[in-house]
Design an enzyme around this catalytic site. Structure first.
Site, PDB file in Angstrom:
ATOM      1  N   HIS A 119      11.753 -18.270  -2.210  1.00 51.66           N
ATOM      2  CA  HIS A 119      11.271 -19.205  -1.186  1.00 51.66           C
ATOM      3  C   HIS A 119      11.787 -20.589  -1.593  1.00 51.66           C
ATOM      4  O   HIS A 119      11.909 -20.872  -2.790  1.00 51.66           O
ATOM      5  CB  HIS A 119       9.746 -19.331  -1.165  1.00 51.66           C
ATOM      6  CG  HIS A 119       8.990 -18.072  -0.913  1.00 51.66           C
ATOM      7  ND1 HIS A 119       8.636 -17.216  -1.905  1.00 51.66           N
ATOM      8  CD2 HIS A 119       8.466 -17.564   0.215  1.00 51.66           C
ATOM      9  CE1 HIS A 119       7.946 -16.205  -1.396  1.00 51.66           C
ATOM     10  NE2 HIS A 119       7.826 -16.391  -0.103  1.00 51.66           N
ATOM     11  N   ASP A 148       9.792 -22.264  -4.302  1.00 57.04           N
ATOM     12  CA  ASP A 148       9.811 -21.678  -5.649  1.00 57.04           C
ATOM     13  C   ASP A 148      10.782 -22.427  -6.556  1.00 57.04           C
ATOM     14  O   ASP A 148      10.543 -22.568  -7.752  1.00 57.04           O
ATOM     15  CB  ASP A 148      10.294 -20.216  -5.637  1.00 57.04           C
ATOM     16  CG  ASP A 148       9.511 -19.326  -4.703  1.00 57.04           C
ATOM     17  OD1 ASP A 148       8.351 -19.662  -4.422  1.00 57.04           O
ATOM     18  OD2 ASP A 148      10.072 -18.299  -4.260  1.00 57.04           O
ATOM     19  N   GLU A 195       9.114  -9.475   7.861  1.00 55.63           N
ATOM     20  CA  GLU A 195       8.363  -8.664   6.880  1.00 55.63           C
ATOM     21  C   GLU A 195       6.934  -8.484   7.376  1.00 55.63           C
ATOM     22  O   GLU A 195       6.139  -9.424   7.345  1.00 55.63           O
ATOM     23  CB  GLU A 195       8.381  -9.383   5.523  1.00 55.63           C
ATOM     24  CG  GLU A 195       7.700  -8.587   4.429  1.00 55.63           C
ATOM     25  CD  GLU A 195       7.793  -9.277   3.069  1.00 55.63           C
ATOM     26  OE1 GLU A 195       8.821  -9.934   2.783  1.00 55.63           O
ATOM     27  OE2 GLU A 195       6.829  -9.166   2.304  1.00 55.63           O
ATOM     28  N   GLU A 205       7.467  -3.798   2.865  1.00 56.30           N
ATOM     29  CA  GLU A 205       6.892  -3.879   1.520  1.00 56.30           C
ATOM     30  C   GLU A 205       5.858  -2.774   1.337  1.00 56.30           C
ATOM     31  O   GLU A 205       4.997  -2.569   2.198  1.00 56.30           O
ATOM     32  CB  GLU A 205       6.252  -5.259   1.334  1.00 56.30           C
ATOM     33  CG  GLU A 205       5.558  -5.410  -0.005  1.00 56.30           C
ATOM     34  CD  GLU A 205       5.226  -6.843  -0.353  1.00 56.30           C
ATOM     35  OE1 GLU A 205       5.981  -7.760   0.038  1.00 56.30           O
ATOM     36  OE2 GLU A 205       4.196  -7.054  -1.011  1.00 56.30           O
ATOM     37  N   HIS A 216       2.184  -3.813   1.551  1.00 61.71           N
ATOM     38  CA  HIS A 216       1.794  -4.179   2.919  1.00 61.71           C
ATOM     39  C   HIS A 216       1.555  -2.924   3.752  1.00 61.71           C
ATOM     40  O   HIS A 216       0.676  -2.901   4.628  1.00 61.71           O
ATOM     41  CB  HIS A 216       2.877  -5.043   3.567  1.00 61.71           C
ATOM     42  CG  HIS A 216       3.081  -6.362   2.883  1.00 61.71           C
ATOM     43  ND1 HIS A 216       4.005  -7.285   3.316  1.00 61.71           N
ATOM     44  CD2 HIS A 216       2.492  -6.914   1.801  1.00 61.71           C
ATOM     45  CE1 HIS A 216       3.972  -8.357   2.529  1.00 61.71           C
ATOM     46  NE2 HIS A 216       3.058  -8.140   1.589  1.00 61.71           N
ATOM     47  N   ASP A 254      10.729  -4.592  -0.011  1.00 63.89           N
ATOM     48  CA  ASP A 254      10.057  -5.292  -1.102  1.00 63.89           C
ATOM     49  C   ASP A 254       9.345  -4.217  -1.907  1.00 63.89           C
ATOM     50  O   ASP A 254       8.412  -3.559  -1.415  1.00 63.89           O
ATOM     51  CB  ASP A 254       9.060  -6.333  -0.565  1.00 63.89           C
ATOM     52  CG  ASP A 254       9.714  -7.698  -0.375  1.00 63.89           C
ATOM     53  OD1 ASP A 254      10.953  -7.782  -0.502  1.00 63.89           O
ATOM     54  OD2 ASP A 254       8.990  -8.668  -0.105  1.00 63.89           O
ATOM     55  N   ASP A 272      -3.597  -7.334  -1.675  1.00 67.42           N
ATOM     56  CA  ASP A 272      -2.188  -7.240  -2.033  1.00 67.42           C
ATOM     57  C   ASP A 272      -2.044  -7.491  -3.534  1.00 67.42           C
ATOM     58  O   ASP A 272      -1.915  -8.629  -3.967  1.00 67.42           O
ATOM     59  CB  ASP A 272      -1.489  -8.365  -1.226  1.00 67.42           C
ATOM     60  CG  ASP A 272      -0.004  -8.163  -1.094  1.00 67.42           C
ATOM     61  OD1 ASP A 272       0.470  -7.061  -1.387  1.00 67.42           O
ATOM     62  OD2 ASP A 272       0.676  -9.123  -0.679  1.00 67.42           O
ATOM     63  N   ASP A 318       0.380  -6.398  -5.510  1.00 71.04           N
ATOM     64  CA  ASP A 318       1.793  -6.601  -5.900  1.00 71.04           C
ATOM     65  C   ASP A 318       2.099  -6.110  -7.305  1.00 71.04           C
ATOM     66  O   ASP A 318       2.711  -6.822  -8.110  1.00 71.04           O
ATOM     67  CB  ASP A 318       2.167  -8.098  -5.803  1.00 71.04           C
ATOM     68  CG  ASP A 318       2.352  -8.563  -4.371  1.00 71.04           C
ATOM     69  OD1 ASP A 318       2.482  -7.714  -3.473  1.00 71.04           O
ATOM     70  OD2 ASP A 318       2.364  -9.788  -4.150  1.00 71.04           O
ATOM     71  N   ASP A 374       9.097  -7.429  -5.305  1.00 68.71           N
ATOM     72  CA  ASP A 374       8.051  -8.393  -4.948  1.00 68.71           C
ATOM     73  C   ASP A 374       6.801  -7.952  -5.729  1.00 68.71           C
ATOM     74  O   ASP A 374       5.812  -7.487  -5.179  1.00 68.71           O
ATOM     75  CB  ASP A 374       7.818  -8.380  -3.426  1.00 68.71           C
ATOM     76  CG  ASP A 374       6.960  -9.547  -2.976  1.00 68.71           C
ATOM     77  OD1 ASP A 374       6.380 -10.221  -3.855  1.00 68.71           O
ATOM     78  OD2 ASP A 374       6.847  -9.772  -1.767  1.00 68.71           O
TER      79      ASP A 374
HETATM   80  C1  XUL Z   1       3.529 -11.920   0.727  1.00 66.90           C
HETATM   81  C2  XUL Z   1       4.931 -11.508   0.553  1.00 66.90           C
HETATM   82  C3  XUL Z   1       5.918 -12.625   0.520  1.00 66.90           C
HETATM   83  C4  XUL Z   1       7.206 -12.320   1.199  1.00 66.90           C
HETATM   84  C5  XUL Z   1       8.163 -13.473   1.269  1.00 66.90           C
HETATM   85  O1  XUL Z   1       2.651 -10.887   0.701  1.00 66.90           O
HETATM   86  O2  XUL Z   1       5.237 -10.362   0.411  1.00 66.90           O
HETATM   87  O3  XUL Z   1       6.129 -12.987  -0.792  1.00 66.90           O
HETATM   88  O4  XUL Z   1       7.862 -11.251   0.589  1.00 66.90           O
HETATM   89  O5  XUL Z   1       7.593 -14.602   1.854  1.00 66.90           O
HETATM   90 CO    CO Z   2       7.053  -9.346   0.199  1.00 68.89          CO
END
Ligand code: XUL
Ligand code: CO
Length: 450
Positions: A100, A103, A231, A267, A270, A295, A306, A308, A338
């Site tokens: 991003h 970042d 996404e 993702e 998600h 992702d 989430d 991750d 991610d």
């Molecule tokens: C948030 C997510 C983000 C996107 C990019 O859940 O996955 O990091 O991948 O904005």
């Molecule tokens: Co993501």
């Protein structure tokens, strides 16, 4: 040159019996699988936000991660991070990265200052890319963290906020051109709503599409039109996110005629938040020819958010890799981790160990999925399951020769259907062999009744 990992060499393939924590046990970049190298099948990318920025903070406690790249100013830290990031990418043999805007560079006290900082840091990133051959898979604009995006970005009720979001997207596309990024991602962030009591849902979605169309035109104008990716995510941070899942997002893409320029970045975590498996989301995207990129991570089904986590579940990753193989690969897309280390994995080495775990899980998943494909395991099962459409009335339906009247006549004569059993438990036990065995034997579905 400073090295952030003086004691770790390049991570190489050593095979499954290796006891070296900094070695790959399954990921052998040059190994050929179904006619392509593992490196080609698995275009891995590292996410700047998790690896370089995430500090271990959670709602109940502060920073835990020990990081050695902090300098005397924000811009110095940002520069150190670029050095460290490329060392991590190179040592892990990962060829792509994603980020991003916020970042990589400090936001300063104005948009102008932010953009200037982005110029400085992207110059440095470009130098490192030229030096190492590492590429940018995608970049994106963070249009959800700043307080101004409290009510969304393109979907905000406030037109001033729309303009600020548009400026970030323009800068993002300029950066995509500068770094030759093949994709540009839009994750909805706060593009959603809290309550319909004050929300014009259709107007907000029209505005999101307006911003996307501006992005397409600007890409054309500057001669760099990346593959745009949306996404999906069903919730968090908004209660209702507009891009709920792959199917909802495809409806949006089709409603606004964006099919030619937009695909999906899916993702795993998600998908599970939306109540789907990851392979379901990949399969839906595939059915629209819209599987763009992934992702890679995993959630925790015992928690509702989430998380991750780095992907280590071979079962799920095998089924995801199967969908990717069925798609003929990811095209311009890749496999972006991610994923973030747990709060208790706070040492610098954990960043490497976590990626090694994720990479090896995908390599093992690829080998499993390739064996499933080589032996036509799932395709034979599906072939058999839909066999009644190959001949007779089934074939006639597919050829468009039937209508409700002709089918009623047929049904009145044939109302004694005998359904075939799916033997699904048997199928799942064979699937276990594809996933967990050493693949030394052929695993074949045998007829149940001779
Ligand atoms: C948030 C997510 C983000 C996107 C990019 O859940 O996955 O990091 O991948 O904005
Ligand atoms: Co993501």
């Amino acid at each position: 040159m400073t090295t952030y990992y003086p004691t770790v060499n390049k991570v190489e393939f050593e095979g499954r019996t290796s006891t070296n924590p900094f070695a790959y046990r399954y990921y052998n970049p040059d190994q050929v699988v179904l006619g392509k190298t593992m490196k080609e099948h698995l275009p891995f990318a590292i996410a700047y936000w998790h690896t370089m920025i995430q500090d271990g903070t959670d709602p109940f406690g502060g920073v835990t991660n020990k990081r050695t790249w902090f300098g005397n100013s924000e811009i110095e830290t940002a520069k150190n991070r670029v050095e460290a990031f490329f060392e991590i990418l190179s040592k892990l043999q990962v060829s792509y990265f994603c980020f991003h805007d916020v970042d990589i560079a400090p936001q300063g006290n104005s948009l102008e200052e932010f953009f200037n900082n982005l110029d400085v840091i992207t110059d440095l990133i470009k130098e490192k890319m030229d030096e190492t051959g590492i590429k940018c898979l995608w970049n994106t604009a963070n249009m959800f963290s700043h307080a101004r995006f409290n009510n969304g970005a393109a979907s905000s009720n406030n037109a001033e906020v729309f303009a600020l979001a548009a400026a970030q997207v323009k800068k993002g596309l300029d950066i995509a051109k500068k770094l030759n990024a093949e994709n540009y991602v839009f994750w909805g962030g706060r593009e959603g709503y809290e309550t319909l009591l004050n929300t014009d849902l259709a107007f907000e979605q029209d505005n999101i599409a307006r911003l996307f169309k501006m992005a397409i035109s600007y890409g054309e104008e500057i001669g760099h039109k990346p593959q745009f990716l949306i996404e999906p995510k069903p919730k968090e941070p908004s209660k209702h996110q507009y891009d709920f899942d792959a199917a909802t997002t495809m409806a949006f893409i089709q409603k606004y005629g964006l099919e030619g320029d937009f695909k999906l970045n899916l993702e795993a975590n998600h998908a599970t938040l939306a109540g789907h498996t990851f392979e379901h989301e990949l399969c839906v995207a595939r059915s629209y020819n819209a599987l763009g990129s992934i992702d890679a991570n995993q959630g925790d089904l015992l928690l509702g958010w989430d998380t991750d986590e780095f992907p280590t579940n071979v079962y799920d990753v095998t089924l995801a890799m199967y969908e990717i193989l069925e798609n003929g690969g990811l095209g311009k897309g890749g496999i972006n981790f991610d994923s973030k280390v747990r709060r208790s994995s706070h040492e610098m080495e954990d960043l490497l160990l976590a990626h090694i775990a994720g990479i090896d899980t995908f390599a093992r998943g690829l080998l499993n999925a390739a064996k499933i494909k080589e032996e036509s395991f799932l395709s034979d099962i599906k072939e058999e399951r839909y066999a009644t459409y190959k001949t007779g009335i089934g074939r006639s339906i597919l050829e468009g020769k039937e209508d409700l009247k002709s089918l009623t006549e047929y049904a009145l004569e044939h109302d004694d259907v005998e359904l075939a059993s799916s033997h699904i438990e048997y199928v799942k036990s064979l699937l276990n062999d594809y996933i967990y065995s050493d693949h030394s034997n052929t695993i074949k579905v045998q007829p149940i009744r001779k």
